[in-house]
Write a protein that holds these residues in place. Structure first.
Motif, PDB file in Angstrom:
ATOM      1  N   TYR A  30     -14.136  43.683  68.027  1.00 18.33           N
ATOM      2  CA  TYR A  30     -14.057  44.620  69.145  1.00 18.33           C
ATOM      3  C   TYR A  30     -14.256  46.035  68.601  1.00 18.33           C
ATOM      4  O   TYR A  30     -13.943  46.327  67.454  1.00 18.33           O
TER       5      TYR A  30
ATOM      6  N   MET B   2     -12.124  53.804  76.844  1.00 18.84           N
ATOM      7  CA  MET B   2     -12.989  52.640  77.086  1.00 18.84           C
ATOM      8  C   MET B   2     -12.281  51.322  76.803  1.00 18.84           C
ATOM      9  O   MET B   2     -12.845  50.245  77.036  1.00 18.84           O
ATOM     10  N   GLY B   3     -11.093  51.366  76.288  1.00 17.61           N
ATOM     11  CA  GLY B   3     -10.398  50.135  75.969  1.00 17.61           C
ATOM     12  C   GLY B   3     -11.015  49.434  74.781  1.00 17.61           C
ATOM     13  O   GLY B   3     -11.637  50.059  73.917  1.00 17.61           O
ATOM     14  N   LEU B   4     -10.857  48.124  74.734  1.00 20.27           N
ATOM     15  CA  LEU B   4     -11.415  47.299  73.663  1.00 20.27           C
ATOM     16  C   LEU B   4     -12.613  46.541  74.224  1.00 20.27           C
ATOM     17  O   LEU B   4     -12.486  45.782  75.178  1.00 20.27           O
TER      18      LEU B   4
ATOM     19  N   ALA C 252      -4.383  36.264  70.657  1.00 17.59           N
ATOM     20  CA  ALA C 252      -5.229  36.800  69.603  1.00 17.59           C
ATOM     21  C   ALA C 252      -4.403  37.750  68.739  1.00 17.59           C
ATOM     22  O   ALA C 252      -3.583  38.512  69.238  1.00 17.59           O
TER      23      ALA C 252
ATOM     24  N   TYR D 165     -18.495  37.449  68.894  1.00 17.33           N
ATOM     25  CA  TYR D 165     -17.412  36.545  68.580  1.00 17.33           C
ATOM     26  C   TYR D 165     -17.963  35.245  68.019  1.00 17.33           C
ATOM     27  O   TYR D 165     -19.158  34.936  68.159  1.00 17.33           O
TER      28      TYR D 165
ATOM     29  N   ALA E 100     -16.714  31.310  68.139  1.00 12.71           N
ATOM     30  CA  ALA E 100     -15.751  30.365  68.691  1.00 12.71           C
ATOM     31  C   ALA E 100     -15.305  29.349  67.635  1.00 12.71           C
ATOM     32  O   ALA E 100     -14.196  28.809  67.720  1.00 12.71           O
TER      33      ALA E 100
ATOM     34  N   PHE F  38     -12.008  46.638  65.439  1.00 11.90           N
ATOM     35  CA  PHE F  38     -10.924  45.685  65.231  1.00 11.90           C
ATOM     36  C   PHE F  38     -11.475  44.267  65.169  1.00 11.90           C
ATOM     37  O   PHE F  38     -12.291  43.868  65.996  1.00 11.90           O
TER      38      PHE F  38
ATOM     39  N   LEU G 143     -15.809  43.925  73.490  1.00  7.20           N
ATOM     40  CA  LEU G 143     -16.208  42.853  72.579  1.00  7.20           C
ATOM     41  C   LEU G 143     -17.630  43.068  72.090  1.00  7.20           C
ATOM     42  O   LEU G 143     -18.556  43.268  72.879  1.00  7.20           O
TER      43      LEU G 143
ATOM     44  N   GLN H 148     -13.133  50.079  69.733  1.00  2.00           N
ATOM     45  CA  GLN H 148     -12.242  50.836  70.609  1.00  2.00           C
ATOM     46  C   GLN H 148     -12.676  52.289  70.621  1.00  2.00           C
ATOM     47  O   GLN H 148     -12.708  52.954  69.576  1.00  2.00           O
TER      48      GLN H 148
ATOM     49  N   TYR I 291     -13.181  37.406  66.366  1.00  3.43           N
ATOM     50  CA  TYR I 291     -13.794  38.375  67.272  1.00  3.43           C
ATOM     51  C   TYR I 291     -13.927  39.737  66.597  1.00  3.43           C
ATOM     52  O   TYR I 291     -13.106  40.109  65.766  1.00  3.43           O
TER      53      TYR I 291
ATOM     54  N   PHE J 209      -4.627  40.768  65.836  1.00  3.96           N
ATOM     55  CA  PHE J 209      -5.566  41.799  65.428  1.00  3.96           C
ATOM     56  C   PHE J 209      -5.281  42.303  64.021  1.00  3.96           C
ATOM     57  O   PHE J 209      -4.130  42.330  63.572  1.00  3.96           O
TER      58      PHE J 209
END
Lengths: 114, 113
Positions: free
Chosen positions: A35, A41-43, A103, A48, A50, A90, A45, A37, A33, A105
């Motif tokens: 991300y 706003m947080g993390l 997960a 990604y 799969a 990240f 996405l 930051q 993934y 990081f």
């Protein structure tokens, strides 16, 4: 055992320049993934993968492209950097399946676009 | 649409206090709820995680409380220490699939001596 390794750790770009953020994991994880930051706003996405050979858009994909080079490596490319892409990026990896597999990081890439 | 809502944004407690951080989710398909701890200049690191078949999980001084009917979960830090000062993120995903973790916006915790 390095876990998730990101390069570079810091980067300053001029508007319009391109660059690729590299990520590699040595845990034999299937999923990887990217991300970003931002303060408050947080993390969020970006993209990604799969599994090897597949990629999907996340919440904020515009202005980015990704490549899942092999099972270990997942790169993020900025084709024409914009100041709005100034952020901390990240990379993470995860082994999806039964049980609790979280997960992991990397340490992040701090990108400034001027 | 924010799938995981986290509160408060920031929290200051005295050493030895019990900070509580709350999260609420919307997607009933979520079945895996981790908390991450992040120190300045570092990547997020898994702190503790819970599945919805239990209502509480403890690991050392950290406890997750889970309320499936209310679609809420919270992190409690017992006997908090200045070294616990960090940003905490809740997250959710479908563990059994390949779906990514969805994160809350984070809580900046300061524990003052």
């Amino acid at each position: 055992n390095a876990g998730v390794t990101q390069t570079p750790k810091f980067q300053v770009l001029k508007t319009g320049q391109s660059m690729t953020l590299q990520c590699a994991q040595d845990m034999n994880h299937n999923s990887m993934y990217w991300y970003r930051q931002d303060p408050g706003m947080g993390l969020r996405l970006i993209y990604y993968s799969a599994s090897e050979g597949t990629t999907d858009k996340g919440e904020v994909p515009n202005g980015y492209n990704v490549s899942r080079l092999n099972k270990r490596e997942f790169s993020l490319r900025l084709e024409s950097a914009a100041p709005s892409q100034t952020s901390v990026y990240f990379c993470a990896s995860r082994f999806p399946g039964q049980g609790i597999f979280s997960a992991f990081f990397g340490q992040g890439t701090r990108l400034t676009v001027v | 649409q924010q799938q995981v809502k986290q509160s408060p944004q920031s929290l200051i407690v005295q050493k030895g206090g019990i900070p509580i951080i709350n999260c609420a989710y919307e997607n009933t398909a979520f079945d895996y709820f981790p908390w991450y701890q992040q120190f300045p200049g570092k990547g997020p690191a898994l702190l503790i995680a819970i599945r919805p078949d239990v209502s509480e999980k403890k690991e050392g001084r950290f406890t997750i409380s889970f309320n499936k009917s209310a679609k809420q979960f919270s992190l409690h830090i017992m006997d908090s220490q200045p070294g616990d000062s960090a940003t905490y993120f809740c997250a959710a995903s479908r563990n059994s699939g390949n779906t990514p973790l969805v994160f809350g916006k984070g809580t900046r915790l300061s524990v003052i001596a």
